[in-house]
Motif scaffolding. Sequence first.
Motif, PDB file in Angstrom:
ATOM      1  N   VAL A  48      40.396  49.332  29.571  1.00  0.00           N
ATOM      2  CA  VAL A  48      39.808  49.422  31.156  1.00  0.00           C
ATOM      3  C   VAL A  48      40.956  48.589  31.776  1.00  0.00           C
ATOM      4  O   VAL A  48      41.358  47.676  31.310  1.00  0.00           O
ATOM      5  N   THR A  49      41.421  49.280  32.683  1.00  0.00           N
ATOM      6  CA  THR A  49      42.729  48.722  33.768  1.00  0.00           C
ATOM      7  C   THR A  49      41.965  47.958  34.706  1.00  0.00           C
ATOM      8  O   THR A  49      41.233  48.366  35.423  1.00  0.00           O
ATOM      9  N   MET A  50      42.628  46.494  34.559  1.00  0.00           N
ATOM     10  CA  MET A  50      41.903  45.694  35.726  1.00  0.00           C
ATOM     11  C   MET A  50      43.248  44.902  36.508  1.00  0.00           C
ATOM     12  O   MET A  50      44.054  44.395  35.677  1.00  0.00           O
ATOM     13  N   ALA A  51      43.195  44.976  37.852  1.00  0.00           N
ATOM     14  CA  ALA A  51      44.190  44.542  38.723  1.00  0.00           C
ATOM     15  C   ALA A  51      43.740  43.045  38.735  1.00  0.00           C
ATOM     16  O   ALA A  51      42.552  42.989  39.167  1.00  0.00           O
ATOM     17  N   ALA A  52      44.695  42.005  38.336  1.00  0.00           N
ATOM     18  CA  ALA A  52      44.315  40.484  38.681  1.00  0.00           C
ATOM     19  C   ALA A  52      45.476  39.981  39.233  1.00  0.00           C
ATOM     20  O   ALA A  52      46.526  39.781  38.153  1.00  0.00           O
ATOM     21  N   ASP A  53      45.592  39.389  40.392  1.00  0.00           N
ATOM     22  CA  ASP A  53      46.890  38.846  40.800  1.00  0.00           C
ATOM     23  C   ASP A  53      46.787  37.860  41.950  1.00  0.00           C
ATOM     24  O   ASP A  53      45.416  37.566  42.361  1.00  0.00           O
ATOM     25  N   TYR A  54      47.622  37.322  42.496  1.00  0.00           N
ATOM     26  CA  TYR A  54      47.750  36.346  43.657  1.00  0.00           C
ATOM     27  C   TYR A  54      46.715  35.283  43.566  1.00  0.00           C
ATOM     28  O   TYR A  54      46.235  34.746  44.397  1.00  0.00           O
ATOM     29  N   ALA A  81      36.792  48.338  41.227  1.00  0.00           N
ATOM     30  CA  ALA A  81      35.771  49.059  41.007  1.00  0.00           C
ATOM     31  C   ALA A  81      36.126  50.562  41.469  1.00  0.00           C
ATOM     32  O   ALA A  81      35.555  51.570  40.758  1.00  0.00           O
ATOM     33  N   ARG A  82      36.758  50.735  42.493  1.00  0.00           N
ATOM     34  CA  ARG A  82      37.352  52.285  42.881  1.00  0.00           C
ATOM     35  C   ARG A  82      37.985  52.924  41.648  1.00  0.00           C
ATOM     36  O   ARG A  82      37.890  53.906  41.251  1.00  0.00           O
ATOM     37  N   VAL A  83      38.909  52.182  41.226  1.00  0.00           N
ATOM     38  CA  VAL A  83      40.062  53.011  39.979  1.00  0.00           C
ATOM     39  C   VAL A  83      38.982  53.236  38.615  1.00  0.00           C
ATOM     40  O   VAL A  83      39.403  54.421  38.056  1.00  0.00           O
ATOM     41  N   ASN A  84      38.220  52.557  38.391  1.00  0.00           N
ATOM     42  CA  ASN A  84      37.292  52.756  37.350  1.00  0.00           C
ATOM     43  C   ASN A  84      35.834  53.642  37.617  1.00  0.00           C
ATOM     44  O   ASN A  84      34.914  53.714  36.757  1.00  0.00           O
ATOM     45  N   GLY A  85      35.577  53.947  39.067  1.00  0.00           N
ATOM     46  CA  GLY A  85      34.608  54.911  39.241  1.00  0.00           C
ATOM     47  C   GLY A  85      33.320  54.206  39.436  1.00  0.00           C
ATOM     48  O   GLY A  85      32.102  54.716  39.195  1.00  0.00           O
ATOM     49  N   VAL A  86      33.435  52.840  39.731  1.00  0.00           N
ATOM     50  CA  VAL A  86      32.327  51.830  39.833  1.00  0.00           C
ATOM     51  C   VAL A  86      31.714  51.728  41.456  1.00  0.00           C
ATOM     52  O   VAL A  86      32.631  51.418  42.090  1.00  0.00           O
ATOM     53  N   ASP A 140      32.030  36.355  46.979  1.00  0.00           N
ATOM     54  CA  ASP A 140      32.964  35.596  46.561  1.00  0.00           C
ATOM     55  C   ASP A 140      33.392  34.734  47.955  1.00  0.00           C
ATOM     56  O   ASP A 140      33.311  35.528  48.820  1.00  0.00           O
ATOM     57  N   VAL A 141      34.068  33.757  47.792  1.00  0.00           N
ATOM     58  CA  VAL A 141      34.571  33.044  48.917  1.00  0.00           C
ATOM     59  C   VAL A 141      35.897  33.404  49.091  1.00  0.00           C
ATOM     60  O   VAL A 141      36.585  32.972  50.139  1.00  0.00           O
ATOM     61  N   ASP A 142      36.527  34.362  48.151  1.00  0.00           N
ATOM     62  CA  ASP A 142      37.923  34.421  48.105  1.00  0.00           C
ATOM     63  C   ASP A 142      38.217  35.898  48.457  1.00  0.00           C
ATOM     64  O   ASP A 142      37.608  36.753  47.526  1.00  0.00           O
ATOM     65  N   ALA A 143      38.569  36.276  49.692  1.00  0.00           N
ATOM     66  CA  ALA A 143      38.817  37.623  50.229  1.00  0.00           C
ATOM     67  C   ALA A 143      39.807  38.270  49.316  1.00  0.00           C
ATOM     68  O   ALA A 143      39.869  39.671  49.098  1.00  0.00           O
ATOM     69  N   ILE A 144      40.805  37.561  48.707  1.00  0.00           N
ATOM     70  CA  ILE A 144      41.762  38.388  48.164  1.00  0.00           C
ATOM     71  C   ILE A 144      41.118  38.792  46.576  1.00  0.00           C
ATOM     72  O   ILE A 144      41.320  40.001  46.225  1.00  0.00           O
ATOM     73  N   ALA A 145      40.574  37.885  45.938  1.00  0.00           N
ATOM     74  CA  ALA A 145      39.626  38.346  44.842  1.00  0.00           C
ATOM     75  C   ALA A 145      38.724  39.558  45.124  1.00  0.00           C
ATOM     76  O   ALA A 145      38.736  40.508  44.186  1.00  0.00           O
ATOM     77  N   LEU A 146      38.099  39.672  46.266  1.00  0.00           N
ATOM     78  CA  LEU A 146      37.119  40.797  46.540  1.00  0.00           C
ATOM     79  C   LEU A 146      37.964  42.121  46.974  1.00  0.00           C
ATOM     80  O   LEU A 146      37.512  43.125  46.537  1.00  0.00           O
ATOM     81  N   TRP A 147      39.194  41.686  47.367  1.00  0.00           N
ATOM     82  CA  TRP A 147      39.996  43.059  47.536  1.00  0.00           C
ATOM     83  C   TRP A 147      40.378  43.527  46.220  1.00  0.00           C
ATOM     84  O   TRP A 147      40.272  44.794  45.999  1.00  0.00           O
ATOM     85  N   LEU A 148      40.658  42.879  45.093  1.00  0.00           N
ATOM     86  CA  LEU A 148      40.953  43.192  43.898  1.00  0.00           C
ATOM     87  C   LEU A 148      39.689  43.813  42.956  1.00  0.00           C
ATOM     88  O   LEU A 148      39.857  44.820  42.404  1.00  0.00           O
ATOM     89  N   ALA A 149      38.522  43.276  43.413  1.00  0.00           N
ATOM     90  CA  ALA A 149      37.292  43.738  42.735  1.00  0.00           C
ATOM     91  C   ALA A 149      37.140  45.131  43.365  1.00  0.00           C
ATOM     92  O   ALA A 149      36.793  46.154  42.625  1.00  0.00           O
ATOM     93  N   ASP A 150      37.232  45.273  44.625  1.00  0.00           N
ATOM     94  CA  ASP A 150      36.767  46.409  45.270  1.00  0.00           C
ATOM     95  C   ASP A 150      38.042  47.666  44.625  1.00  0.00           C
ATOM     96  O   ASP A 150      37.529  48.621  44.406  1.00  0.00           O
ATOM     97  N   HIS A 151      39.177  47.028  44.708  1.00  0.00           N
ATOM     98  CA  HIS A 151      40.183  48.105  43.871  1.00  0.00           C
ATOM     99  C   HIS A 151      39.964  48.411  42.440  1.00  0.00           C
ATOM    100  O   HIS A 151      39.889  49.575  42.109  1.00  0.00           O
TER     101      HIS A 151
END
Length: 315
Positions: A151-157, A225-230, A212-223
């Motif tokens: 499973v591909t996960m983006a994790a950065d910043y 989820a989308r690329v994995n069809g969740v 989450d309290v961190d919007a950057i984490a939430l943007w990655l989670a959203d991304h």
Amino acid sequence: MSAIDQWVVGDAADTELIDGSTGVVALTASELDAARRTSRLAVSLTDALGSAVPRAARITVRVPEYRGMRLLDLLAWLVVDRLAEPDADVTWLLAKQQGPDSVRKRLAGQGWELAKTKAGRLVALRGRPPATGERPVPREFSVDLGARSGVTMAADYGVFSPDKVDDGTALLLAVALREPPVPTVADIGIGYGALSVGLVLGGVAGAAVGTDVDAIALWLADHNARVNGVDLTVALAADPGAVPPTGLTVCNVPTHIPAADTQVFMRGLAERARHGRLLIVVHASLEARYTRHLAGLGHVDRVAGEHHVVLGTRP
Ligand SMILES: C[S@@+](CC[C@H](N)C(=O)[O-])C[C@H]1O[C@@H](n2cnc3c(N)ncnc32)[C@H](O)[C@@H]1O
């Protein structure tokens, strides 16, 4: 959405910039709460990147600390692609320790021409944005999430556990994957979304909601989820009650937060536990402390891993 004269991105508390015609793009839950009280328009980074917002002629970006240089690429793209009118007046504000010259050089590489001046105890880099920006691609890795491999996960910043899924998260995921299916799982302190994605792909939940309290984490989670069809809905909030009650709530507990915040956070988790199964993971050395927070919810079951322990309650 209402028209605004300027956007402020990030922590504007020390810039005295916000007035009744300002829009704020919040990078944290506390910035969002403050902006809702003081500005005309308050949106999270996730919302600003994901939906149309009005453009403005003036933009100020308070560059957050400890998030790495790559975050500049995301913020620059946000400014050019979403926030700035053509020829807008853009100011990047940062502390000396954040390396203004390196920041200026990195942005120059993307077509920004910025003049450097002092702005109180901060440094200002000011100029016009380039006509176009390039959407940055966050760093990603491939991981086996329980039932699903590769499973591909983006994790950065600067988000939590950027190179691999944390051992505590992996233990919690393994335990939660043995639960009976629920329509929706809540993932409190979701980070880049490993638990939500793993539980939906693993068939334990049809959809996920996360905070989450961190919007950057939430943007990655959203991304992710989308690329994995969740199917995932996120909320930028410190309160675990910001997402509706669910039959299952999971949380890799943020243990490095002030004691007073822990009290409120654990009270919020305990409240969720009245409506459904709660599974949390903490480092084994913290088991007694966090079990105490669950007192009053009845029996606490536990699964111990090598370094972490999962604690569970039932309503
Ligand atoms: C230990 S990390 C776990 C992240 C993710 N669930 C994982 O397992 O990879 C804890 C997360 O909680 C977030 N956090 C801290 N305080 C919070 C609060 N009051 N409400 C929601 N999230 C919070 C942090 O930003 C961080 O992303």
